[in-house]
Design a protein around this motif. Structure first.
Motif, PDB file in Angstrom:
ATOM      1  N   PRO A  22       0.964  -1.054  -0.076  1.00  0.00           N
ATOM      2  CA  PRO A  22       0.281  -0.112   0.214  1.00  0.00           C
ATOM      3  C   PRO A  22       1.030   1.032   0.155  1.00  0.00           C
ATOM      4  O   PRO A  22       2.083   1.413   0.407  1.00  0.00           O
ATOM      5  N   GLY A  23       0.078   2.469  -0.564  1.00  0.00           N
ATOM      6  CA  GLY A  23       0.817   3.373  -0.522  1.00  0.00           C
ATOM      7  C   GLY A  23       2.044   3.377  -1.759  1.00  0.00           C
ATOM      8  O   GLY A  23       3.084   4.884  -1.399  1.00  0.00           O
ATOM      9  N   VAL A  24       2.791   2.887  -2.114  1.00  0.00           N
ATOM     10  CA  VAL A  24       3.341   3.192  -3.192  1.00  0.00           C
ATOM     11  C   VAL A  24       2.521   3.974  -4.738  1.00  0.00           C
ATOM     12  O   VAL A  24       1.568   3.529  -5.277  1.00  0.00           O
ATOM     13  N   ASP A  25       3.486   5.306  -5.039  1.00  0.00           N
ATOM     14  CA  ASP A  25       2.726   6.494  -5.914  1.00  0.00           C
ATOM     15  C   ASP A  25       3.470   5.592  -6.800  1.00  0.00           C
ATOM     16  O   ASP A  25       3.240   6.068  -7.916  1.00  0.00           O
ATOM     17  N   TRP A  26       4.645   5.277  -6.715  1.00  0.00           N
ATOM     18  CA  TRP A  26       5.159   5.355  -8.316  1.00  0.00           C
ATOM     19  C   TRP A  26       6.877   4.278  -7.717  1.00  0.00           C
ATOM     20  O   TRP A  26       7.842   4.280  -6.432  1.00  0.00           O
ATOM     21  N   VAL A  27       7.896   3.966  -9.186  1.00  0.00           N
ATOM     22  CA  VAL A  27       8.350   2.854  -8.515  1.00  0.00           C
ATOM     23  C   VAL A  27       9.463   3.900  -9.845  1.00  0.00           C
ATOM     24  O   VAL A  27       9.633   4.642 -10.656  1.00  0.00           O
ATOM     25  N   GLU A  28      11.378   2.828  -8.770  1.00  0.00           N
ATOM     26  CA  GLU A  28      12.168   3.796  -9.733  1.00  0.00           C
ATOM     27  C   GLU A  28      12.803   2.589 -10.618  1.00  0.00           C
ATOM     28  O   GLU A  28      13.251   1.187  -9.559  1.00  0.00           O
ATOM     29  N   VAL A  29      12.730   2.295 -11.675  1.00  0.00           N
ATOM     30  CA  VAL A  29      14.353   1.612 -11.926  1.00  0.00           C
ATOM     31  C   VAL A  29      15.440   1.336 -12.750  1.00  0.00           C
ATOM     32  O   VAL A  29      15.662   2.772 -13.519  1.00  0.00           O
ATOM     33  N   VAL A  30      16.410   0.560 -12.614  1.00  0.00           N
ATOM     34  CA  VAL A  30      17.702   0.852 -12.921  1.00  0.00           C
ATOM     35  C   VAL A  30      17.729   0.435 -14.550  1.00  0.00           C
ATOM     36  O   VAL A  30      17.313  -0.566 -15.239  1.00  0.00           O
ATOM     37  N   ALA A  31      18.306   0.947 -15.138  1.00  0.00           N
ATOM     38  CA  ALA A  31      17.620   2.121 -16.648  1.00  0.00           C
ATOM     39  C   ALA A  31      18.398   0.469 -17.404  1.00  0.00           C
ATOM     40  O   ALA A  31      17.935   0.018 -18.848  1.00  0.00           O
ATOM     41  N   GLU A  32      19.438   0.243 -16.940  1.00  0.00           N
ATOM     42  CA  GLU A  32      20.406  -0.281 -17.660  1.00  0.00           C
ATOM     43  C   GLU A  32      19.897  -2.223 -17.894  1.00  0.00           C
ATOM     44  O   GLU A  32      20.042  -3.367 -18.531  1.00  0.00           O
TER      45      GLU A  32
END
Length: 446
Positions: A22-32
């Motif tokens: 719950p409460g995850v508005d966005w994520v970041e992913v290692v591009a490579e």
């Protein structure tokens, strides 16, 4: 700047936990780590739910002496498009050195290394950032990094360096408060001073992560809980500006999903509490914004045009970075003015990371070599720099072992030889591939 909210670094190992958290508005992913044509299904489902995904690059080397590689920029732009990202991020760091600019062999760090805070390095960085901005389809934000060592003869503080970078390029900033803590422990730099000198309106979002201290050195591991001093720096930042986004980074040693969720809630609560205190303070004060606030707004409103970095500046930066990287990965003498103990710590950390990453990209090697894998790899890495990424590093390591008659166990050596032969060249498809594998297997049994 787009409001992101509270997010977490997406990693395959915690994909299920993130999907249900719950409460995850966005994520970041290692591009490579993602392929535009074959995005992980869990990441696709998050996007379909409307969760924003931001690609975070680690290999451009914007702080390096060479101009950014066009192929790497194109690959990063392709990932931006595939993810439908509103922005893309990278690091203020160098990751390679040597090559034609310095008439020396190319060197790979396999990690993010600090740039010297000098006028030469700033000129080079600004031009590299502008090249990247022109090649990318969305706004770019750049991150301050953690460092184990300092450059002698620096001319600017971290805050001044970042302020001028934003002023001259209009680039956004990704402020990692854990890295500010790391630099406080390792280099004696005051996080509050760095925050006070930043153009806070340039902040795109904020990273929060954990680490550990050993023998007076802070290691930014991303594999431990977020400590109180890092949250204190987050509080300080959040009382100066409402960050558009805050993200928890965790790369290894993942806890149970419930523990991850609690850590994310603690970060959110820290930002909310700081915002409430700031709101109450503003409600009781009728004073005009301070000079620092007006100065920050002015910076982003009118980035100034600057000439390209002079060739001699690039060469000076290149020579200095090559000498440092060679000392760290090739066993050459430490350049004058550097702390030899800290450089030794950094060299060992780079080798340890290489060993860990190679074990992940080539998991067969630890299985073949058993408990002796790590010691063997560290011995290999002591004077042999990477020459083409971690997969090539795995091949080079295996080849070197075989060249020196290791492992001594005959069966393990045959298995290693077969693994190496199976990967040293292009592999035909279909029946031809099966025939080749059989032939190689026969060779390995001899």
């Amino acid at each position: 700047m787009r409001r992101l909210g509270t997010g977490i670094g997406w990693r395959p190992e915690i994909a299920d936990a993130v999907a249900s958290m719950p409460g995850v508005d966005w994520v970041e992913v290692v591009a490579e780590n993602v392929c535009p044509g074959h995005l992980p299904e869990a990441l696709v489902r998050l996007r379909e739910r409307g969760v924003t995904v931001v690609p975070h690059g680690v290999s451009l080397g914007l702080g390096g002496a060479e101009r950014p590689d066009a192929g790497r920029l194109a690959a990063l732009a392709e990932r931006v498009a595939a993810l439908g990202a509103p922005l893309v991020t990278e690091h203020i760091a160098f990751v390679r050195a040597g090559g034609p600019l310095t008439a020396s062999p190319p060197l790979e760090a396999g990690h993010l290394l600090p740039v010297p805070r000098t006028r030469d390095a700033l000129d080079v960085l600004c031009e590299n950032v502008r090249i990247a901005q022109d090649a990318l389809p969305v706004p770019l934000a750049v991150e301050n990094i953690a460092a184990l060592f300092s450059w002698p003869g620096e001319e600017l503080t971290e805050g001044q360096f970042l302020y001028e970078l934003a002023e001259r390029t209009g680039v956004r900033l990704l402020i990692d408060v854990a890295n500010l803590h790391t630099n406080h422990v390792n280099r004696g730099e005051d996080p509050a001073r760095a925050l006070a000198e930043l153009p806070v309106e340039a902040i795109a979002y904020v990273h929060v992560a954990g680490g550990y201290e050993r023998d007076g050195v802070w290691h930014d591991s991303h594999a431990h809980p977020v400590p109180d001093p890092v949250l204190d720096i987050l509080t300080d930042l959040a009382t100066r500006v409402a960050p558009p986004g805050v993200l928890l980074e965790r790369d290894d040693n993942f806890p149970e999903p419930a523990e991850l969720a609690r850590e994310l809630s603690r970060i959110r609560a820290t930002v909310d509490a700081a915002a409430k205190r700031t709101s109450r303070r503003h409600d009781t004060s009728a004073s005009a914004p301070g000079d620092d606030a007006r100065r920050s707004v002015a910076v982003l409103a009118r980035p100034e045009a600057h000439p390209e970095a002079r060739p001699e500046a690039r060469q000076r930066v290149g020579v200095a970075q090559t000498a440092v990287l060679s000392a760290l990965v090739a066993g050459t003498p430490v350049p004058e003015g550097f702390d030899r103990v800290r450089m030794g710590v950094q060299a060992r950390a780079l080798a340890a990371k290489r060993a860990s990453v190679v074990a992940k990209v080539a998991p067969e090697l630890p299985r073949i070599l058993g408990e002796g894998y790590r010691e063997a790899f560290l011995g290999y890495a002591r004077s042999r720099p990477m020459r083409g990424g971690y997969r090539q590093d795995a091949l080079d390591f295996a080849g070197q072992l075989l060249k020196t008659g290791r492992p001594t166990d005959t069966r393990a050596r045959r298995r290693l030889r077969l693994w190496w032969l199976d990967r040293i060249g292009p592999t035909p498809r279909g029946g031809a591939a099966r025939l080749l594998r059989r032939a190689r297997g026969a060779l390995a049994e001899r």
